[in-house]
Design an enzyme around this catalytic site. Structure first.
Site, PDB file in Angstrom:
ATOM      1  CG  HIS A 100      -4.914   0.657   2.652  1.00 15.80           C
ATOM      2  ND1 HIS A 100      -4.909   0.917   3.998  1.00 15.80           N
ATOM      3  CD2 HIS A 100      -5.267  -0.646   2.530  1.00 15.80           C
ATOM      4  CE1 HIS A 100      -5.232  -0.175   4.669  1.00 15.80           C
ATOM      5  NE2 HIS A 100      -5.447  -1.148   3.792  1.00 15.80           N
TER       6      HIS A 100
ATOM      7  CE1 TYR B 117      -3.348  -2.765   0.479  1.00 16.49           C
ATOM      8  CE2 TYR B 117      -2.591  -3.011   2.743  1.00 16.49           C
ATOM      9  CZ  TYR B 117      -3.365  -3.452   1.680  1.00 16.49           C
ATOM     10  OH  TYR B 117      -4.144  -4.571   1.833  1.00 16.49           O
TER      11      TYR B 117
END
Length: 454
Positions: free
Chosen positions: A263, A208
């Site tokens: 995210h 992420y």
């Protein structure tokens, strides 16, 4: 008049008379009572043939971490010897708090209650502490809810998906996770999953936010924060993602569906600009484009790009979905089943989504137990508006602790076709892998040390 019609007419009149529907005094009944169907000569065979009342005898938490992540299971035992249910209550970052909530509060709430009244128990536990539940209590509630559905399936001698309406598909289509430190490495890993039969693959370049691209964390040189805090360079990440999509499409073709998870780590306007660049690569979805605090940006996101969005992983209350579904803000329901309280609210969210062409995409990472994955799969099998399911590779240790774990085969998950959710737990094996109080490393900062909200 035909004798059969005459006989039927007399029977109807006799029933109505016996029920007291012909006169005011009959409606009120003798001494205020309402006559039964039995008094009219009709046996209530459905009730007589039904299952006997069954109560909750005990409830407890089982914590285990055979694959590294903390998993929490709720076990509900009934007054019928040997009949119990299991549910997933995993909030891996606060596992011990969930265990405490289950063991210290849930018993007083549910022991002695009828196991069949799932909706009533869900509604009452949701408001039992007065303030609406956050993730700790919602996960505890999810474990109870799933365990009750497990018991109901076992009592009915049916897999849970049958109780939800039966199958809408033969198995659950899943996506795999392809990562890498370069677009070429990501492409190689995508092809490996395609060769295994996956038609959906999520692509990430270094996890992420591509944290490895962040080269100079000045806040660490200044002694700000702690050593374990991560650093993200948003600009480097924004440049890397379109290049990654371009390379994967070039090498792996157009038929594979590509997903990507931001995210919630990118500023809304930067997200809009990045998604515009991604349109030509036809992503299946871009996940969690904004933080919960920036949900109002969805109007501008929708107006600016045609990229599909998946949203809802951080939603706590099932009601948070309603307005955004009605506004067509996102395309996929990306909620964590135990975070919103289990099968009962998830089915409501899914059914609502059908009316607005919003499909499912439940959150199913490694910190969801096999019981939780099975619960998601039973919903996926039943609902019409299924999108895709996140998959993980279940380790041998995990399968040993959880017999009946769903089987992943050529990109599809298959549930164990037995009554209930189909997953058991070996408590002795589970005890060999105790949970810990590791809260996880979710502190991410900009170069100057400012917190980035996930």
């Amino acid at each position: 008049m035909n004798s059969n019609k005459f006989s039927s007419s007399l029977n109807r009149r006799s029933i109505l008379k016996a029920l007291g529907l012909g006169t005011a005094s009959g409606f009120l009944g003798i001494a205020g009572g309402i006559p039964s169907l039995k008094a009219a000569g009709i046996e209530n065979k459905v009730h007589n043939a039904g299952l006997p009342p069954l109560k909750i005898r005990s409830v407890k938490a089982i914590g285990t971490a055979p694959q590294g992540a903390n998993l929490v299971i709720v076990k509900v035992e009934t007054t019928e010897p040997g009949l119990f249910g299991l549910g997933c209550a995993t909030f891996t970052q606060r596992a011990e708090a969930v265990v405490s909530a289950i063991n210290n509060y849930m018993g007083d709430f549910c022991i002695g209650k009828d196991v069949d009244n799932i909706e009533d128990m869900w509604q009452s536990f949701f408001v039992n502490s007065y303030w609406r539940n956050g993730p700790v209590l919602n996960n505890a509630l999810s474990g109870l809810d799933q365990a009750l559905w497990d018991i109901k399936g076992k009592r009915a001698n049916m897999p849970v998906y049958q109780l939800l309406g039966g199958k809408s598909r033969f198995a659950v289509d899943c996506y795999a996770h392809a990562d890498g430190k370069s677009p070429e490495e990501v492409s190689d890993n995508v092809q490996k999953y395609i060769d295994q039969g996956f038609q959906y693959v999520r692509i990430q370049q270094g996890g992420y936010g591509s944290l490895y691209l962040a080269q100079k964390p000045d806040f660490k040189d200044a002694g700000f924060g702690i050593l374990s805090d991560d650093f993200m360079d948003e600009n480097a990440y924004l440049q890397a993602v379109p290049k990654m999509f371009k390379e994967v499409r070039k090498r792996c073709g157009e038929s594979v569906e590509l997903l990507h998870d931001t995210h919630e780590r990118v500023q809304p306007m930067n997200m809009i600009n990045m998604c515009k660049k991604l349109e030509e690569y036809n992503p299946y979805w871009i996940e969690d484009p904004v933080t919960p605090e920036n949900m109002d940006w969805f109007k501008q996101l929708r107006a600016s790009t045609t990229v599909p969005f998946a949203m809802g992983e951080l939603f706590n209350n099932p009601n948070e979905f309603v307005g955004y579904m009605a506004d067509h803000s996102f395309d996929y329901i990306r909620c964590h089943l135990s975070q919103i309280g289990g099968i009962t609210p998830a089915m409501k969210v899914a059914r609502l989504g059908e009316f607005f062409n919003v499909k499912s995409g439940w959150h199913g990472p490694g910190d969801v137990s096999p019981v939780g994955h099975a619960a998601q799969c039973h919903i996926d099998l039943a609902i019409w508006n299924f999108g895709v399911q996140e998959s993980i590779q279940f380790s041998d240790k995990l399968i040993e602790v959880f017999p009946g774990t769903p089987i992943l085969k050529r990109g599809y998950l298959y549930v164990n076709e037995v009554p209930g959710l189909g997953v058991d737990i070996d408590e002795k094996m589970a005890a060999k892998y105790p949970i810990n109080n590791n809260a996880g490393h979710w502190t991410i900062r900009k170069r100057d040390g400012t917190i980035i909200r996930p």
